[in-house]
Design a protein around this motif. Structure first.
Motif: not given
Length: 88
Positions: A19-20, A46-47, A50
């Motif tokens: 998603t990110v 980001a991965c 998150n």
């Protein structure tokens, strides 16, 4: 090449990385995340930021997950101007 590692055993298959990730590095396959394109990774973090399982490692020098910081770093390399750190 990016410094990106995924711990298959720690992955819980939540899909948050899918998603990110702005460059679609990950896919879910057989209920686990898989890295499908190392070369497209821009090490934004980001991965890793998150991932609730802590299954992803990204280069700690650039891995803040802030796209604005990454873009500003690219611009600073071209302009030679110093940038401030991100606010995240």
């Amino acid at each position: 090449a990016a410094i990106l590692k995924l711990d298959d055993e720690a992955c819980i298959g939540c899909g948050m990385c899918v998603t990110v990730c702005p460059h679609r590095i990950f896919q879910l396959q057989e209920r686990k995340a898989k890295i499908i394109d190392y070369d497209a990774c821009m090490e934004c973090g980001a991965c890793a930021t998150n991932c609730p399982a802590g299954a992803i490692y990204v280069n700690p020098d650039d891995g803040c997950g802030c796209a604005a910081l990454i873009i500003n770093r690219w611009i600073s390399k071209v302009t030679g101007k110093t940038i401030s750190n991100c606010a995240c």
